[in-house]
Design an enzyme around this catalytic site. Structure first.
Site, short mmCIF file in Angstrom:
data_model
loop_
_atom_site.label_atom_id
_atom_site.label_comp_id
_atom_site.label_asym_id
_atom_site.label_seq_id
_atom_site.Cartn_x
_atom_site.Cartn_y
_atom_site.Cartn_z
N LYS A 109 114.19 -28.92 106.17
CA LYS A 109 114.28 -29.54 107.41
C LYS A 109 114.02 -28.02 108.83
CE LYS A 109 117.37 -33.07 109.67
NZ LYS A 109 118.31 -34.12 109.54
N GLU A 169 118.72 -19.99 101.55
CA GLU A 169 118.08 -19.85 99.64
C GLU A 169 116.28 -20.82 99.45
OE1 GLU A 169 120.79 -21.55 100.47
OE2 GLU A 169 122.08 -22.32 99.31
N GLY A 214 118.89 -34.68 105.38
CA GLY A 214 118.29 -34.66 104.15
C GLY A 214 117.73 -34.95 103.28
N ARG A 215 119.36 -36.18 102.79
CA ARG A 215 118.88 -36.02 101.57
C ARG A 215 118.65 -37.84 101.81
NH1 ARG A 215 124.75 -34.91 104.06
NH2 ARG A 215 125.34 -36.87 104.72
N GLU A 266 127.88 -36.47 99.15
CA GLU A 266 127.60 -35.41 100.36
C GLU A 266 127.52 -36.81 101.26
OE1 GLU A 266 125.50 -31.74 101.17
OE2 GLU A 266 123.79 -33.43 100.72
N HIS A 295 125.41 -39.58 72.64
CA HIS A 295 125.53 -38.84 71.61
C HIS A 295 126.86 -37.81 72.30
CE1 HIS A 295 123.38 -40.05 68.60
NE2 HIS A 295 122.53 -41.28 69.38
N LYS A 306 129.06 -21.35 104.14
CA LYS A 306 127.33 -20.97 103.25
C LYS A 306 128.37 -19.52 105.24
CE LYS A 306 124.56 -24.98 104.31
NZ LYS A 306 123.92 -25.65 105.42
#
Ligand code: G6Q
Length: 551
Positions: A208, A214, A268-269, A354, A385, A513
C-alpha cells in the site's frame, strides 16, 4: 463524539448479573433443559449454517447481548462505515473495503464520495491483465508464457493473498503456480527463487505504502536476481505492482502501466478485495475473483439487513465478547476441517488482533474491560493430534470455531465422512466431556479393578463445557470464501463498536519499526552499542561480535 465505555451500558450490567447465574451451568444441562436447542440456536445465510447451540448461553443471553449491540449503536456505526465517514478517526480515513466488493450498478457510497468509478476502472484493468497472463498472451522476455506468480508483500499485503490463493487452489489455472515472499531474512526469497526460471516468472510487488522495509528489501533482491539474468529492459514484462503510492512505484522502476492502484480508505488487512488481490485474481481467473467479491457483498447485505439474532457476524462477535469479557477467556481457536483453509487462522490472527488489540476508546479513554482475543488455530484434524488435549483436559476456557465443509474440493473414497465424523465428534466431546462415573464405567468395562481403577479415573475425566460454534457449508467456492472472510471482518467490526475502539488503525506496530532503524547500523558498527537498556545493548554487541568472528 464522546465514546461511552461498554461497561456503562445498561445491557452490560444485566449481562454481568446474568453471567453470575449461568457461569456454573454445564452445557449438558442446557441441552437437557431444551431438547430443541439446535433449532433455537442455529441460523443460516450466504451458504453458511452456523450452529451456536454448543455455547454457554440461554435465550436470555442472546437477548442481552443483542441489546448491547443495539445500545452501542451498531446499526449507526455500520451505516457510518459504508457511508464513507472517516470512522478510522486516528488516521482520519474512511473505511470503505465494502465498496471494493459492491456488485450492484451505481454509486457507493451514494453522493459526492462515490468511489465506484475508480474501483470499476481498476477491476477492468485487473481483468485485462489476468486474462493476458492466463491465456499466455502476456509473454516474458524470451517469448514464453508466465508460469510462476510471485507475490512480494507482508502483513495485509501478504496474508490475504496467501490465504485466498491456498483456499482456492482447486480453481487455479493449471499452467500457473503461486509463491509468496514476505520474510526479511533471505531464506524464503532464496529458496523460492531457486526453483524459478526468470523467463516465466512474474513478480507482483504488493504494498500500500511502497515504503515497507520487508517488501522493498525483498523486491530489490528479486529485481537484482532477475536483472542479472534477463537484463534491465526485461523488467517491464516481469514486474507489476499493487499500491496506493504511484510516486514510489515509479521510483522503483515499475512503469505506470503496470501499477494497479488502490486507495487510502482500504486498510491493509482489508485489502485482498483490492488490487492487492492481483495474485489471487491471476491464479484463479477474474470470473472467480469476481465471485469472491460477490460473496463478500452477499455477507455485507446480510450484515446490514438481518435481525441481530439471525445475523451471523453479529452473533459470532457477541459470542466471542461474551467469553472474553464475562468469562475472562483469553484466546479463541479457529479450526478449519477443510485443508484448503489451512491459512485462514493466520489470516484471522491479523484481522482480529491488529484490529481489536486496543486499550483506549476511539477518543483516547482507558478501557476498563478486555478487548481482542488471542486468535490461534490450524487445520482441525492436525490439531486433534497436537493441541486439542489442552482443550479437553487443560485448565483454560478456550472457545472455538469449527469450520466444516460437507464436501472438500476433491472427492476420494470416504475421506469426507472421516473428516466430518471427527469434526462433529470433537464438538460433542468438547461440550459433553466425560464424567467421573462414565470414566469409571469405561475402565471397569476394560477390566480394571481396585487401586489401579481408582488411580486411573482422574486421568480419564474430561470436564467438557468448552464452547464451540460450528460453521457448515457445502463446498468451498470463491463465493463462499468471500462470504466467510466478510463474516469475520464484520464480526471484528461488531466487537469494535461495542468496545468503542478504532478497529482500523495499528499504532502499536510502529514503535518496533522505528527502533529497528536505530539498531540496523549498530549491527555493523565497530564500536559497542551503549544507548539502549543492558539487554538490548548486550544482544546487539554479542551478535555483532559473533557475526564479525564468523563472517
Ligand atoms: C494492515 C497493516 C499492515 C500492512 C503491512 C504492509 O492492516 O497496515 O499489516 O498491511 O505493514 O504494508 P504495505 O502494504 O504498506 O507494504
Amino acid at each position: 463524539m464522546t465514546t461511552i465505555l461498554a461497561t456503562k451500558r445498561a445491557a452490560w450490567t444485566k449481562l454481568k448479573a446474568h453471567y453470575e447465574k449461568i457461569k456454573a451451568t454445564h452445557m449438558r444441562d442446557l441441552f437437557s433443559e431444551d431438547p430443541e436447542r439446535f433449532e433455537h440456536f442455529h441460523t443460516e445465510a450466504c451458504g453458511l449454517m452456523m450452529d451456536y447451540s454448543k455455547n454457554r448461553i440461554r435465550s436470555e443471553t442472546i437477548a442481552l447481548l443483542t441489546d448491547l449491540a443495539r445500545e452501542s449503536d451498531l446499526a449507526g456505526w455500520t451505516e457510518r462505515m459504508v457511508g464513507g465517514e472517516r470512522i478510522n478517526n486516528t488516521e482520519d480515513r474512511a473505511v470503505l473495503h465494502t465498496a471494493l466488493r459492491y456488485r450492484p450498478a451505481g454509486a457507493f457510497p451514494a453522493g459526492d464520495a462515490d468511489v465506484m468509478p475508480g474501483v470499476r476502472d481498476v477491476l477492468g484493468r485487473i481483468r485485462r491483465f489476468t486474462e493476458e497472463v492466463q491465456s499466455g498472451n502476456w509473454r516474458g522476455y524470451t517469448g514464453k508464457p508466465i508460469e510462476a506468480i510471485v507475490n512480494i508483500g507482508i502483513g495485509g499485503s501478504d496474508l490475504g493473498p496467501v490465504m485466498a490463493s491456498r483456499a482456492l487452489g482447486a480453481y487455479q489455472h493449471e499452467r500457473l503456480s503461486g509463491y509468496f515472499i514476505s520474510n526479511l531474512d533471505a531464506t524464503q526469497l532464496t529458496e523460492t527463487l531457486k526453483g524459478l526460471d526468470p523467463a516465466t516468472t512474474l513478480f507482483i510487488i504488493a504494498s500500500k505504502t511502497f515504503t515497507t522495509q520487508e517488501t522493498l528489501t525483498n523486491a530489490k533482491s528479486a529485481r537484482e536476481w532477475f536483472v542479472s539474468q534477463a537484463g534491465e529492459d526485461a523488467v517491464a514484462k516481469h514486474f507489476v505492482a499493487a499500491s496506493t503510492a504511484l510516486e514510489h512505484t515509479s521510483a522503483f522502476g515499475i512503469s505506470p502501466a503496470n501499477v494497479f492502484e488502490f486507495w487510502d480508505w482500504v486498510g491493509g488487512r482489508y485489502s485482498l478485495w483490492s488490487a492487492v488481490g492481483l495474485s489471487i485474481a491471476t491464479l484463479i481467473g477474474m470470473d472467480n475473483f469476481e465471485e469472491l467479491l460477490a460473496g463478500g457483498n452477499d455477507m455485507d447485505e446480510h450484515f446490514r439487513s438481518a435481525p441481530y439474532d439471525k445475523n451471523l457476524p453479529v452473533l459470532l462477535g457477541l459470542l466471542d465478547l461474551w467469553y472474553r469479557d464475562f468469562f475472562g477467556a483469553e484466546s479463541h481457536v479457529v479450526l478449519p476441517y477443510d485443508y484448503a483453509l489451512r491459512s485462514f487462522p493466520d489470516y484471522l490472527q491479523q484481522l482480529e488482533m491488529e484490529s481489536n488489540g486496543k486499550r483506549v476508546t476511539r477518543d483516547g479513554k482507558a478501557l476498563d474491560y478486555s478487548t481482542g482475543s488471542i486468535i490461534w488455530g490450524g487445520p482441525g484434524n492436525n490439531g486433534q493430534h497436537a493441541f486439542y488435549q489442552l482443550m479437553h483436559q487443560g485448565t483454560t476456557l478456550i472457545p472455538s470455531d469449527f469450520i466444516v465443509p460437507m464436501r472438500c474440493q476433491y472427492a476420494i473414497r470416504d475421506h469426507d465422512e472421516a473428516m466430518l465424523s471427527n469434526a462433529l465428534a470433537q464438538t460433542e466431546a468438547l461440550m459433553k466431556g466425560r464424567s467421573e462415573n462414565e470414566a469409571k464405567q469405561a475402565l471397569i468395562e476394560s477390566g480394571l479393578t481396585g487401586e489401579k481403577l481408582e488411580a486411573a479415573v482422574p486421568h480419564r475425566i474430561l470436564p467438557g463445557n468448552q464452547p464451540t460454534t460450528t460453521l457448515v457449508y457445502e463446498r468451498l467456492t470463491p463465493r463462499l470464501l468471500g462470504s466467510l472472510i466478510a463474516l469475520y471482518e464484520h464480526k471484528v467490526f461488531t466487537q469494535s463498536v461495542i468496545w468503542g475502539i478504532d478497529a482500523f488503525d495499528q499504532w502499536g506496530v510502529e514503535l518496533g519499526k522505528q527502533m529497528a532503524k536505530v539498531i540496523m547500523p549498530e549491527l555493523t558498527a565497530t564500536i559497542d552499542a551503549t544507548t539502549h537498556d543492558s539487554s538490548t545493548n548486550g544482544l546487539i554487541n554479542y551478535i555483532r561480535k559473533g557475526r564479525a568472528a564468523s563472517g
